[in-house]
Enzyme design. Structure first.
Site, short mmCIF file in Angstrom:
data_model
loop_
_atom_site.label_atom_id
_atom_site.label_comp_id
_atom_site.label_asym_id
_atom_site.label_seq_id
_atom_site.Cartn_x
_atom_site.Cartn_y
_atom_site.Cartn_z
N CYS A 45 0.69 -1.20 0.00
CA CYS A 45 -0.01 -0.08 -0.05
C CYS A 45 0.94 1.22 0.05
O CYS A 45 1.93 1.32 0.48
CB CYS A 45 -0.90 0.06 1.28
SG CYS A 45 -2.10 1.61 1.34
N ASP A 47 0.45 3.64 1.74
CA ASP A 47 0.18 4.25 2.95
C ASP A 47 1.91 4.87 3.56
O ASP A 47 2.85 3.59 3.63
CB ASP A 47 -0.15 3.43 4.15
CG ASP A 47 -0.54 3.85 5.45
OD1 ASP A 47 0.23 4.26 6.13
OD2 ASP A 47 -2.11 3.84 5.74
N ARG A 49 3.24 4.56 6.27
CA ARG A 49 3.52 3.95 7.38
C ARG A 49 3.91 2.40 7.14
O ARG A 49 4.48 1.77 7.86
CB ARG A 49 2.38 3.92 8.49
CG ARG A 49 1.90 5.22 9.04
CD ARG A 49 0.31 4.88 9.83
NE ARG A 49 -0.52 4.41 8.64
CZ ARG A 49 -1.82 4.22 8.95
NH1 ARG A 49 -2.10 4.43 10.32
NH2 ARG A 49 -2.77 4.22 8.19
N HIS A 101 -2.36 -4.18 5.17
CA HIS A 101 -1.89 -3.82 6.48
C HIS A 101 -3.12 -3.28 7.33
O HIS A 101 -4.10 -3.07 6.64
CB HIS A 101 -0.90 -2.40 6.54
CG HIS A 101 -1.45 -1.26 5.77
ND1 HIS A 101 -2.04 -0.17 6.56
CD2 HIS A 101 -1.83 -0.95 4.60
CE1 HIS A 101 -2.58 0.78 5.93
NE2 HIS A 101 -2.33 0.43 4.51
N CYS A 104 -5.88 0.49 7.26
CA CYS A 104 -5.68 1.03 6.00
C CYS A 104 -7.02 1.93 5.41
O CYS A 104 -8.15 1.35 5.63
CB CYS A 104 -5.65 -0.26 4.82
SG CYS A 104 -5.61 0.10 3.11
ZN LIG Z 1 -3.40 0.87 2.89
#
Ligand SMILES: [Zn+2]
Length: 234
Positions: A45, A47, A49, A101, A104
């Site tokens: 992803c 993302d 993080r 994850h 999300c």
């Molecule tokens: Zn995500």
């Protein structure tokens, strides 16, 4: 982080990092500049993080990467497919890792009935399909965070099915033993666990729910309580 200008902070941080790496190992950057031979293709992803090289504790040159919102693998997405093609047919990676994850935003968006706007609703359609295909299971989960986690895991399983049907990947599995792994990253504790899908499900990668990391000479077994034990290789 500098409150004035994050971008300028990032540049000065890069400068410090490059100096540190070159000091630590003078061959590091010249070797990187000579070419790449990563053994892992990571699909994850976007993302912030989930920076794959960082959370894997690896280095530049170790992981070839494709990341998009909610790590969706769609067979008609030329971007994902081009990355897979190059990684598998040209770089000849040994492992493909598809990682979902916790927490999300894309997974949460797919569980929402509202429109997000722009192209995002279209992009998340495969996740909406996962939602409707597993409506009964997902609706039975009362905790919202757990429901987001579960749809993100089901999304990885759906993506693994797409990967396992990709002709380039199928050939590489048959011809040279390419491995495909579905995994899940728990942002709350920093650990990655295998979901038991892909080529991994053919071999026993989990022992009664424990997480196993195999090495050449032994394996690390992480119990559900987070304790790790070393066992001899089989
Ligand atoms: Zn995500």
């Amino acid at each position: 982080m500098s409150p004035e200008n994050t971008f300028h902070y990032a540049l000065s941080s890069n400068n410090a990092w490059a100096g540190y790496k070159a000091h630590q190992n003078p061959h590091f950057f010249p070797k990187l500049a000579g070419g790449q031979a990563p053994e892992i293709l990571w699909i994850g992803c976007s993302d912030s993080r989930c920076p794959e090289t960082t959370i894997l504790g690896m280095q530049p040159g170790d992981v070839f990467v494709h990341r998009n919102i909610a790590n969706i693998v769609s067979p008609t997405d030329i971007n994902t497919t081009a990355v897979i093609e190059y990684a598998v047919a040209h770089l000849k990676v040994k492992h493909i890792v598809l990682c979902g994850h916790s927490a999300c935003g894309g997974a949460a968006g797919a569980l929402s009935d509202g429109r997000i706007g722009g192209v995002l609703d279209t992009w998340l359609l495969p996740l909406k399909t996962v939602r409707y295909n597993h409506a009964e299971e997902l609706d039975a989960i009362t905790d919202e965070k757990e429901r987001v986690i579960r749809i993100a895991q089901l999304n990885v399983e759906a993506g693994i099915k797409v990967l396992m049907n990709n002709p380039t990947i199928r050939e590489a599995i048959a011809e040279r033993g390419l491995e495909v792994h579905g995994v899940f990253f728990d942002i709350g504790c920093g650990r990655i666990k295998e979901l038991g899908c892909g080529t991994a499900h053919k071999s026993s990668s989990t022992i009664s729910g424990d997480h196993v990391v195999r090495g050449k000479h032994g394996q690390l077994v992480f119990g559900q309580d987070g304790e790790a034990e070393i066992a001899a290789a089989q």
